[in-house]
Design an enzyme around this catalytic site. Structure first.
Site, PDB file in Angstrom:
ATOM      1  N   ARG A 134      47.436  27.704  62.210  1.00 16.78           N
ATOM      2  CA  ARG A 134      48.588  26.795  62.155  1.00 16.78           C
ATOM      3  C   ARG A 134      49.883  27.520  62.513  1.00 16.78           C
ATOM      4  O   ARG A 134      50.941  26.890  62.636  1.00 16.78           O
ATOM      5  CB  ARG A 134      48.741  26.183  60.745  1.00 16.78           C
ATOM      6  N   TYR A 153      52.474  26.650  65.324  1.00 12.04           N
ATOM      7  CA  TYR A 153      53.373  25.533  65.024  1.00 12.04           C
ATOM      8  C   TYR A 153      54.384  25.940  63.944  1.00 12.04           C
ATOM      9  O   TYR A 153      55.595  25.812  64.144  1.00 12.04           O
ATOM     10  CB  TYR A 153      52.535  24.349  64.560  1.00 12.04           C
ATOM     11  N   ASP A 154      53.854  26.454  62.813  1.00 15.90           N
ATOM     12  CA  ASP A 154      54.736  26.772  61.671  1.00 15.90           C
ATOM     13  C   ASP A 154      55.778  27.825  62.044  1.00 15.90           C
ATOM     14  O   ASP A 154      56.970  27.659  61.803  1.00 15.90           O
ATOM     15  CB  ASP A 154      53.917  27.324  60.495  1.00 15.90           C
ATOM     16  N   GLU A 155      55.280  28.927  62.636  1.00 16.15           N
ATOM     17  CA  GLU A 155      56.205  30.016  62.962  1.00 16.15           C
ATOM     18  C   GLU A 155      57.090  29.636  64.144  1.00 16.15           C
ATOM     19  O   GLU A 155      58.255  30.031  64.208  1.00 16.15           O
ATOM     20  CB  GLU A 155      55.438  31.317  63.258  1.00 16.15           C
ATOM     21  N   ASN A 191      55.294  14.414  56.530  1.00 17.59           N
ATOM     22  CA  ASN A 191      54.315  13.543  57.214  1.00 17.59           C
ATOM     23  C   ASN A 191      54.836  12.115  57.416  1.00 17.59           C
ATOM     24  O   ASN A 191      55.087  11.406  56.446  1.00 17.59           O
ATOM     25  CB  ASN A 191      53.010  13.473  56.422  1.00 17.59           C
ATOM     26  N   ASN A 202      43.639   8.626  61.971  1.00 16.87           N
ATOM     27  CA  ASN A 202      42.180   8.792  61.876  1.00 16.87           C
ATOM     28  C   ASN A 202      41.568   7.784  60.910  1.00 16.87           C
ATOM     29  O   ASN A 202      40.627   7.062  61.262  1.00 16.87           O
ATOM     30  CB  ASN A 202      41.836  10.196  61.346  1.00 16.87           C
ATOM     31  N   GLN A 208      43.665  17.484  48.154  1.00 20.38           N
ATOM     32  CA  GLN A 208      44.944  17.946  48.709  1.00 20.38           C
ATOM     33  C   GLN A 208      45.893  16.748  48.824  1.00 20.38           C
ATOM     34  O   GLN A 208      45.434  15.623  49.057  1.00 20.38           O
ATOM     35  CB  GLN A 208      44.766  18.653  50.061  1.00 20.38           C
ATOM     36  N   ARG A 233      49.601  14.796  50.247  1.00 15.77           N
ATOM     37  CA  ARG A 233      50.674  14.669  51.236  1.00 15.77           C
ATOM     38  C   ARG A 233      51.581  13.528  50.773  1.00 15.77           C
ATOM     39  O   ARG A 233      51.171  12.661  49.985  1.00 15.77           O
ATOM     40  CB  ARG A 233      50.134  14.324  52.631  1.00 15.77           C
ATOM     41  N   PRO A 276      47.419  23.029  53.887  1.00  9.98           N
ATOM     42  CA  PRO A 276      48.217  23.088  52.659  1.00  9.98           C
ATOM     43  C   PRO A 276      47.625  22.215  51.542  1.00  9.98           C
ATOM     44  O   PRO A 276      47.173  21.099  51.791  1.00  9.98           O
ATOM     45  CB  PRO A 276      49.587  22.563  53.088  1.00  9.98           C
TER      46      PRO A 276
HETATM   47  P1  NAD Z   1      54.169  13.485  69.205  1.00 12.68           P
HETATM   48  O1  NAD Z   1      53.140  14.479  69.609  1.00 12.68           O
HETATM   49  O2  NAD Z   1      53.814  12.046  69.260  1.00 12.68           O
HETATM   50  O3  NAD Z   1      55.501  13.674  70.049  1.00 12.68           O
HETATM   51  C1  NAD Z   1      55.872  14.888  70.646  1.00 12.68           C
HETATM   52  C2  NAD Z   1      56.400  14.592  72.040  1.00 12.68           C
HETATM   53  O4  NAD Z   1      56.833  15.812  72.654  1.00 12.68           O
HETATM   54  C3  NAD Z   1      55.324  14.003  72.961  1.00 12.68           C
HETATM   55  O5  NAD Z   1      55.839  12.880  73.644  1.00 12.68           O
HETATM   56  C4  NAD Z   1      54.980  15.136  73.911  1.00 12.68           C
HETATM   57  O6  NAD Z   1      54.492  14.706  75.147  1.00 12.68           O
HETATM   58  C5  NAD Z   1      56.323  15.851  73.996  1.00 12.68           C
HETATM   59  N1  NAD Z   1      56.209  17.265  74.383  1.00 12.68           N
HETATM   60  C6  NAD Z   1      55.357  18.204  73.891  1.00 12.68           C
HETATM   61  N2  NAD Z   1      55.567  19.382  74.508  1.00 12.68           N
HETATM   62  C7  NAD Z   1      56.580  19.184  75.408  1.00 12.68           C
HETATM   63  C8  NAD Z   1      57.236  20.016  76.342  1.00 12.68           C
HETATM   64  N3  NAD Z   1      56.899  21.310  76.485  1.00 12.68           N
HETATM   65  N4  NAD Z   1      58.227  19.481  77.095  1.00 12.68           N
HETATM   66  C9  NAD Z   1      58.571  18.177  76.965  1.00 12.68           C
HETATM   67  N5  NAD Z   1      57.978  17.336  76.094  1.00 12.68           N
HETATM   68  C10 NAD Z   1      56.994  17.846  75.325  1.00 12.68           C
HETATM   69  O7  NAD Z   1      54.631  13.902  67.740  1.00 12.68           O
HETATM   70  P2  NAD Z   1      55.666  13.220  66.728  1.00 12.68           P
HETATM   71  O8  NAD Z   1      54.930  12.954  65.481  1.00 12.68           O
HETATM   72  O9  NAD Z   1      56.407  12.113  67.390  1.00 12.68           O
HETATM   73  O10 NAD Z   1      56.643  14.433  66.448  1.00 12.68           O
HETATM   74  C11 NAD Z   1      57.932  14.521  67.046  1.00 12.68           C
HETATM   75  C12 NAD Z   1      58.654  15.735  66.479  1.00 12.68           C
HETATM   76  O11 NAD Z   1      58.784  15.612  65.063  1.00 12.68           O
HETATM   77  C13 NAD Z   1      57.919  17.056  66.747  1.00 12.68           C
HETATM   78  O12 NAD Z   1      58.857  18.048  67.047  1.00 12.68           O
HETATM   79  C14 NAD Z   1      57.262  17.346  65.434  1.00 12.68           C
HETATM   80  O13 NAD Z   1      57.074  18.733  65.229  1.00 12.68           O
HETATM   81  C15 NAD Z   1      58.251  16.761  64.433  1.00 12.68           C
HETATM   82  N6  NAD Z   1      57.581  16.413  63.171  1.00 12.68           N
HETATM   83  C16 NAD Z   1      56.770  15.322  63.085  1.00 12.68           C
HETATM   84  C17 NAD Z   1      56.125  15.044  61.890  1.00 12.68           C
HETATM   85  C18 NAD Z   1      55.232  13.839  61.725  1.00 12.68           C
HETATM   86  O14 NAD Z   1      54.668  13.668  60.647  1.00 12.68           O
HETATM   87  N7  NAD Z   1      55.084  12.970  62.676  1.00 12.68           N
HETATM   88  C19 NAD Z   1      56.316  15.873  60.789  1.00 12.68           C
HETATM   89  C20 NAD Z   1      57.130  16.996  60.929  1.00 12.68           C
HETATM   90  C21 NAD Z   1      57.778  17.241  62.125  1.00 12.68           C
HETATM   91  N1  UDP Z   2      42.695  15.080  56.941  1.00 13.75           N
HETATM   92  C1  UDP Z   2      41.502  14.495  56.520  1.00 13.75           C
HETATM   93  N2  UDP Z   2      40.785  13.785  57.425  1.00 13.75           N
HETATM   94  C2  UDP Z   2      41.185  13.604  58.714  1.00 13.75           C
HETATM   95  C3  UDP Z   2      42.399  14.187  59.139  1.00 13.75           C
HETATM   96  C4  UDP Z   2      43.122  14.934  58.227  1.00 13.75           C
HETATM   97  O1  UDP Z   2      41.115  14.619  55.358  1.00 13.75           O
HETATM   98  O2  UDP Z   2      40.464  12.931  59.465  1.00 13.75           O
HETATM   99  C5  UDP Z   2      43.498  15.827  55.950  1.00 13.75           C
HETATM  100  C6  UDP Z   2      43.923  17.223  56.398  1.00 13.75           C
HETATM  101  O3  UDP Z   2      42.917  18.162  56.067  1.00 13.75           O
HETATM  102  C7  UDP Z   2      45.193  17.408  55.595  1.00 13.75           C
HETATM  103  C8  UDP Z   2      45.778  16.000  55.490  1.00 13.75           C
HETATM  104  O4  UDP Z   2      44.703  15.116  55.773  1.00 13.75           O
HETATM  105  O5  UDP Z   2      44.889  17.878  54.302  1.00 13.75           O
HETATM  106  C9  UDP Z   2      46.910  15.732  56.465  1.00 13.75           C
HETATM  107  O6  UDP Z   2      46.467  16.106  57.751  1.00 13.75           O
HETATM  108  P1  UDP Z   2      47.328  15.844  59.073  1.00 13.75           P
HETATM  109  O7  UDP Z   2      46.592  16.493  60.188  1.00 13.75           O
HETATM  110  O8  UDP Z   2      47.651  14.402  59.196  1.00 13.75           O
HETATM  111  O9  UDP Z   2      48.727  16.571  58.812  1.00 13.75           O
HETATM  112  P2  UDP Z   2      49.174  17.987  58.167  1.00 13.75           P
HETATM  113  O10 UDP Z   2      47.968  18.730  57.719  1.00 13.75           O
HETATM  114  O11 UDP Z   2      49.895  18.662  59.268  1.00 13.75           O
HETATM  115  O12 UDP Z   2      50.022  17.576  57.033  1.00 13.75           O
END
Ligand code: NAD
Ligand code: UDP
Length: 314
Positions: free
Chosen positions: A142, A145-147, A174, A190, A209, A211, A274
């Protein structure tokens, strides 16, 4: 004068909702996306609007535009997608941040970073306040993404201190809702798609776990409030819904709300998953007057309606 607003990752799940809100409010919106996880389909209703423009571009490359505000969302967000090409993921976070901060510096735009609760890693402090520095594995699956997101935050604060760039940093917990991709592997999409198809619901590990799930409309409201918050309030600020659920509870809710006969099937827990996550949102309440309004059941119903149509078309 109408604001010119750039949204990177604007064709993704959250980005498409944000672009729609900003276009409806009358701003000139430029959506930049490389369509890795996003799609034209997500922004289709905006394509014929006079105040919307879509550019295919990769944020790891330089971009020259004149804008007043930048929302930097470009980055795959689901573990399946960000682990598909981890080197590209970290490049997107880091080089994307450098390019967008450089643009903000040059044109004196305000810039908001979509950071994440993942900067807290597998948190040992619960719920997570913004002051918590996190518990992150730097070399796990992970970490790209995290780092990557942690370095992006560092870059934002260094551009702020060193160059006076007008930054805003949000940490998104989330988030779910319509326009999530059915195949992106996140838990809400999913479970809903599995339930609607009558397939087994894949709960990873023992499902204890937790969320905290925020409906996308609530999040977008918080993002816009943060972007327009008082100068000097940089964040980071948590944006999320403090309601906390186990994955088993989520699976049961989805089965009930869809009226499905699906059974729960346990699968191995992914590495570094997590154990718990819940936002402390006192800062968002105080500075932005923001808190989520949409309960999980209500938000799930709206999301199920969206996926019902998608699954029927498959
Ligand atoms: P998503 O994957 O649907 O959207 C990400 C978008 O970025 C996509 O349209 C993808 O095509 C575009 N993209 C990826 N790499 C690119 C690049 N190199 N150049 C241009 N475009 C690029 O995900 P999302 O859920 O809409 O997330 C949007 C943002 O919010 C992300 O930065 C994500 O890290 C952050 N975020 C989302 C969540 C969540 O739960 N959805 C939680 C925490 C942070
Ligand atoms: N998860 C699950 N079944 C799935 C997809 C995810 O049990 O089909 C769990 C996953 O292991 C995590 C939580 O749901 O504990 C949230 O996962 P997600 O990938 O949505 O986001 P993140 O882990 O980044 O919070």
């Amino acid at each position: 004068m109408r604001k010119r607003i750039l949204v990177t990752g604007g064709a993704g799940f959250i980005g498409s909702h944000l672009c729609t809100r900003l276009v409806d409010e009358g701003s000139d919106v430029i959506c930049v996306d490389n369509f890795f996880t996003g799609s034209k389909e997500n922004v289709k209703p905006l394509l014929d609007k006079h105040n919307f423009e879509l550019i295919r571009h990769d944020v790891t490359k330089e971009l020259l535009l004149e804008v007043d505000q930048i929302y930097n969302l470009a980055c795959p967000a689901s573990p399946v997608h960000y682990q598909y090409n981890p080197v590209k993921t970290i490049k997107t976070s880091v080089m994307g941040a450098i390019n967008m901060l450089g643009l903000a510096k040059r044109v004196k735009a305000r810039i908001l970073q979509a950071s994440t609760s993942e900067v807290y890693g597998n948190p040992v402090v619960h719920p997570q306040p913004e002051e918590y520095w996190g518990n992150v594995n730097p070399i796990g699956i992970r970490s790209c993404y995290d780092e990557g997101k942690r370095v992006a935050e560092t870059l934002f604060f260094d551009y702020y201190r060193q160059n006076g760039v007008d930054i805003k940093v949000i940490r998104i917990f989330n988030t779910y809702g319509p326009n999530m991709s059915a195949e992106d592997g996140r838990v809400v999409s999913n479970f809903i798609v599995q339930a609607l198809k009558g397939d087994d619901i894949t709960v990873y590990g023992d499902g204890t776990q937790t969320r905290s799930f925020c409906y996308v409309d609530d999040l977008v409201e918080g993002m816009i409030r943060m972007m327009n918050s008082r100068k000097g309030f940089t964040g980071p600020v948590n944006l999320g819904n403090p309601g906390e659920f186990t994955m088993l509870e989520l699976a049961e809710k989805v089965i009930k709300l869809t009226g499905s006969n699906s059974k729960i099937e346990h699968k191995p827990l992914p590495q570094d998953d997590p154990a718990q996550r819940k936002p402390e949102i006192a800062l968002a309440k105080k500075e932005l007057g923001w808190e989520p309004m949409i309960e999980l059941d209500k938000g799930l119903e709206k999301t199920i309606d969206y996926f019902r149509v998608k699954v029927a078309l498959q």
